[in-house]
Design a protein around this motif. Structure first.
Motif, short mmCIF file in Angstrom:
data_model
loop_
_atom_site.label_atom_id
_atom_site.label_comp_id
_atom_site.label_asym_id
_atom_site.label_seq_id
_atom_site.Cartn_x
_atom_site.Cartn_y
_atom_site.Cartn_z
N GLY A 138 -0.64 9.38 10.42
CA GLY A 138 -1.85 8.65 10.69
C GLY A 138 -2.40 7.93 9.48
O GLY A 138 -3.55 7.47 9.50
N GLY A 139 -1.59 7.79 8.43
CA GLY A 139 -2.07 7.17 7.21
C GLY A 139 -2.25 5.67 7.29
O GLY A 139 -2.85 5.08 6.38
N PRO B 84 0.81 -1.23 0.00
CA PRO B 84 0.00 0.00 0.00
C PRO B 84 0.84 1.28 0.00
O PRO B 84 0.44 2.28 -0.59
CB PRO B 84 -0.82 -0.12 1.29
N LEU B 85 2.02 1.24 0.65
CA LEU B 85 2.86 2.43 0.71
C LEU B 85 3.85 2.50 -0.45
O LEU B 85 4.59 3.49 -0.58
CB LEU B 85 3.64 2.47 2.03
N GLY B 86 3.86 1.48 -1.30
CA GLY B 86 4.79 1.49 -2.42
C GLY B 86 6.24 1.36 -2.00
O GLY B 86 7.13 1.91 -2.65
N GLU C 146 -5.63 4.43 17.30
CA GLU C 146 -4.39 3.67 17.17
C GLU C 146 -3.21 4.59 16.83
O GLU C 146 -2.08 4.32 17.25
CB GLU C 146 -4.54 2.58 16.10
N ARG C 147 -3.47 5.67 16.10
CA ARG C 147 -2.41 6.64 15.87
C ARG C 147 -1.96 7.23 17.20
O ARG C 147 -0.76 7.45 17.43
CB ARG C 147 -2.86 7.76 14.94
N PHE D 120 7.82 5.63 4.92
CA PHE D 120 7.12 4.90 5.97
C PHE D 120 6.89 5.80 7.18
O PHE D 120 5.77 5.85 7.72
CB PHE D 120 7.93 3.67 6.36
N MET D 121 7.91 6.51 7.64
CA MET D 121 7.76 7.35 8.82
C MET D 121 6.77 8.48 8.56
O MET D 121 5.97 8.83 9.44
CB MET D 121 9.12 7.91 9.24
#
Length: 357
Positions: free
Chosen positions: A255-256, A218-220, A262-263, A248-249
């Motif tokens: 919050g993505g 999903p984040l490529g 959970e964030r 990633f960070m």
């Protein structure tokens, strides 16, 4: 102690404990060839509210290789602009792959928190209920949240041996005495072997498949993967790049990947003495040299000592990696502290909003 001394003590402890449980000695696919010692750097800075101290960065990278550190790489992103540099025997591109070691734990915690958001798991769930028979019957109940924040009280893994995740856990718990869960912090890689096993039990799928389908694709993050031969697994097995870790960070801290509750857990540190790890596996600490408070994680594996750290507003995101030799721990630590301190030096106070690169 002053804030600067507290910061140095925390970073020294983080670097000492950031190694994968038993580091893999062979560099393998992530190896970096030896070459000339001349530092190189590129700069593309468009200052907005802060200033990247390029002179401090050049000084921090100067003199490599040396007996304790063969080479280094730094990548800075954020609203202050970008800066990348390499030195010594780091001759691969800045975006070359390297073993990230215990930075893997943050990816594992991100998957676990997604399962919490889906109602399939709770931070208060006892590990003994999720993985019956794996922990000794004499142990007090340990929660998932305590695993992720290193407050489980599990004994140091002095007896850990390579093997399957279950074999690693069983061997690690064959000696040592636990402390009461939730009363103190003891950094322990076994916490994240157990977290990986919890993910597999809850989902009915492999940890690697969940990581791939929930985070990497999903984040490529096309250059991040879990090598099959690295048994450090959910605790410290990932290989990645500076660009992938930066992305990633940014997504994680914005919050993505998680719902708001959970964030919030990403930045929730237990209310116990010396707590510094959140339920998202992130360490909260002032940057070396009295810099801003940052969140992130260190890691060591396959000859790399690395880290990714960001200011809360993502105004500056720093990824670094060094090629260490293990010959002089103090000099290695001082070199890493110098690099990270220089990377955050000059970060302006009062920066607001989420920037990224």
């Amino acid at each position: 102690m002053t804030n600067s001394r507290i910061s140095k003590a925390r970073w020294t402890a983080a670097l000492a404990t950031g190694a994968a449980l038993v580091s893999v000695a062979v560099l393998g696919a992530a190896s970096v060839p030896a070459a000339a010692a001349t530092p190189t750097w590129t700069q593309a800075v468009a200052p907005a509210t802060g200033q990247i101290d390029t002179a401090a960065l050049r000084a921090a990278l100067a003199g490599l290789p040396e007996p304790s550190v063969r080479g280094a790489m730094v990548r800075i992103g954020g609203r202050d602009g970008r800066w990348t540099g390499t030195a010594g025997e780091w001759t691969a591109p800045v975006e070359g792959q390297f073993a990230v070691g215990s930075v893997t734990k943050v990816f594992t915690a991100a998957v676990a928190l997604q399962l919490v958001g889906e109602g399939r798991l709770s931070l208060d769930d006892p590990v003994q209920d999720l993985l019956p028979g794996l922990l000794p019957s004499s142990y007090a109940p340990i929660t998932v949240g305590q695993l992720l924040s290193h407050s489980s009280g599990l004994p140091k893994p002095e007896c850990a041996r390579p093997g399957t995740p279950v074999e690693v856990v069983t061997s690690a718990l064959s000696c040592g005495t636990p402390t009461s869960p939730g009363t103190s912090v003891q950094y322990n890689g076994i916490n994240y072997f157990l977290a990986g096993l919890v993910i597999e039990k809850v989902t009915g799928r492999s940890y690697g498949a969940e990581l791939r389908d929930r985070i990497l694709r999903p984040l490529g993050l096309r250059h991040t993967h879990l090598p099959a031969e690295d048994w450090a697994w959910a605790e410290g097995g990932l290989v990645s790049t500076a660009g992938d870790l930066t992305r990633f960070m940014n997504v994680l801290m914005r919050g993505g990947l998680h719902r708001p509750a959970e964030r919030a857990s990403l930045f929730t540190v237990p209310s116990i003495p010396d707590a510094r790890f959140s339920h998202g596996g992130l360490m909260r600490t002032p940057a070396p040299g009295g810099g801003p408070v940052v969140w992130g994680k260190t890691g060591t594996n396959r000859g790399y000592t690395s880290g990714v750290f960001a200011t809360p507003d993502l105004g500056r995101v720093v990824v670094y990696s060094t090629l260490t030799t293990g010959t002089d721990t103090k000099r290695e630590t001082d070199r890493v502290l110098g690099i990270v301190g220089a990377a955050f030096k000059g970060y302006g106070e009062g920066v607001r909003g989420a920037g990224g690169a």
